[in-house]
Design a protein around this motif. Structure first.
Motif, PDB file in Angstrom:
ATOM      1  N   ILE A 109     -55.588  -1.296   6.005  1.00 13.49           N
ATOM      2  CA  ILE A 109     -56.120  -0.596   4.825  1.00 13.49           C
ATOM      3  C   ILE A 109     -57.311  -1.450   4.386  1.00 13.49           C
TER       4      ILE A 109
ATOM      5  N   GLY B 293     -48.590  -1.171   4.934  1.00 12.78           N
ATOM      6  CA  GLY B 293     -49.871  -1.861   5.014  1.00 12.78           C
ATOM      7  C   GLY B 293     -49.931  -2.940   3.950  1.00 12.78           C
TER       8      GLY B 293
ATOM      9  N   TYR C 201     -57.761   4.709  -5.146  1.00 13.16           N
ATOM     10  CA  TYR C 201     -57.315   4.900  -3.764  1.00 13.16           C
ATOM     11  C   TYR C 201     -55.793   5.019  -3.700  1.00 13.16           C
TER      12      TYR C 201
ATOM     13  N   SER D 260     -55.217   4.214   6.479  1.00 14.93           N
ATOM     14  CA  SER D 260     -55.690   5.134   5.434  1.00 14.93           C
ATOM     15  C   SER D 260     -56.073   6.470   6.055  1.00 14.93           C
TER      16      SER D 260
ATOM     17  N   THR E 219     -58.641  -7.515  -0.611  1.00 10.95           N
ATOM     18  CA  THR E 219     -58.316  -6.562   0.461  1.00 10.95           C
ATOM     19  C   THR E 219     -59.229  -6.822   1.667  1.00 10.95           C
TER      20      THR E 219
END
Ligand code: AMP
Length: 321
Positions: free
Chosen positions: A9, A46, A56, A30, A77
């Motif tokens: 992700i 994830g 998101y 994703s 991330t």
């Protein structure tokens, strides 16, 4: 029936020759999850950092993607940046920042372990093997990979191939893995390594599906404008897996897999019509059915009248809209 999807992700920055967009939702899991979500519920595994935007998370939730398996840990991330040439089959990675993805060691929540359909999105094959050690009685396992892992983790990838039902990869990766330029011979070589099926994605030229004794060639939907090919392969794999799950069967035959390839290709064709998941986010059932019907007619070379009553029946009543 649900699909378990494990993968990356990411926050992507994408540059084409015409446009540049930073901070987009990306990653194999994703695209795979949203692609599958048109057909069946998804259990997502994830990892993201605490900077992962709430919008998101909301997108996943709005598409019946279960997030119990989404780990959120202190840090940033995974970030990836890529640039496409005029020929969008050619892409170079500008930048990779693993961040919390470096710590990813997928742990399946107890409720996910018996998910019937498994999609191992593009991550290190060592981790894909680790996921398979945690699942119970899967009915069908799909795996994706990329050039990086063929180069640096070949032994783990070869071990994985013995445990999966279908490997999905693009033509360049097929040639790299087998060192065989002819895709048919190369596909057969992959089947000898273990999987029952191989799906060879050829971008704008469609997709080949091979088993030991059957073959299917699926065209690509002819698009006038392609804005961003990122994630097309992941969307293909997601829609393929989601469609199989929607059939609610114990065993899948080649006819099921052919339709799954068609739905995978169709969803991928929508994916590339905008950056990130923007097009898929707003996609309607009617648009998918219309494109499916068009595809059926365009691929048929017998007596066209025989197709005139075709209704474009949707695969299952459990589909979310
Ligand atoms: P694709 O266009 O199918 O190759 O997938 C693109 C997605 O893969 C992007 O959204 C990236 O965030 C993600 N990605 C790029 N590099 C990696 C990697 N090393 N491992 C996992 N995912 C990656």
């Amino acid at each position: 029936m649900s699909v378990l999807i494990v993968g990356s992700i990411a926050i992507d920055s994408i540059k084409t020759q015409l446009e540049e967009h930073p901070n987009l939702l990306g990653g194999s899991a994703s695209y795979g999850s949203i692609g599958a979500s048109f057909f069946s519920p998804v259990n997502l595994v994830g990892i993201v950092g605490t900077d992962f935007p709430q919008q998101y998370v909301d997108l996943f939730k709005s598409r019946r993607v279960d997030l119990v398996g989404l780990e959120v840990i202190e840090g940033k991330t995974f970030r990836w940046a890529g640039e496409y040439e005029w020929d969008m089959n050619n892409r170079k990675t500008l930048h990779t920042e693993l961040n919390v993805f470096e710590m990813f060691s997928p742990k399946l929540p107890a409720a996910y372990r018996s998910t019937p359909i498994i999609l191992l999105g593009n991550i290190n094959p060592g981790l894909q093997n680790h996921v398979l050690n945690q699942v119970e009685n899967p009915r069908f396992i799909v795996a994706d990979t990329m050039d990086l892992w063929i180069t640096i983790a070949r032994a783990d990838l070869i071990a994985l191939l013995k445990k999966i039902d279908l490997l999905a990869l693009n033509d360049g990766e097929v040639r790299q893995l087998t060192e065989e330029p002819n895709l048919i011979k190369a596909g057969r070589k992959i089947l000898e390594l273990g999987p029952k099926y191989v799906a060879i994605k050829k971008g704008e030229h469609g997709c080949l599906l091979l088993s030991r004794d059957e073959f299917f060639s699926c065209g690509a939907y002819p698009l006038d404008d392609i804005y961003d090919p990122t994630g097309a392969g992941d969307t293909f794999a997601g829609a393929f897996s989601g469609y199989l799950a929607s059939l609610e069967k114990e065993v899948f035959d080649f006819a099921d897999l052919k339709k799954a390839v068609v739905y995978g290709s169709l969803l991928a064709s929508f994916c590339v019509e905008s950056f990130s998941l923007e097009r898929l986010k707003n996609l309607s059932k009617k648009e998918i059915i219309d494109r499916y019907e068009w595809f059926k007619r365009a691929s048929y070379f017998g007596e066209i009248e025989k197709l005139s009553g075709a209704s474009g029946v949707w695969p299952t009543s459990s589909t979310v809209w």
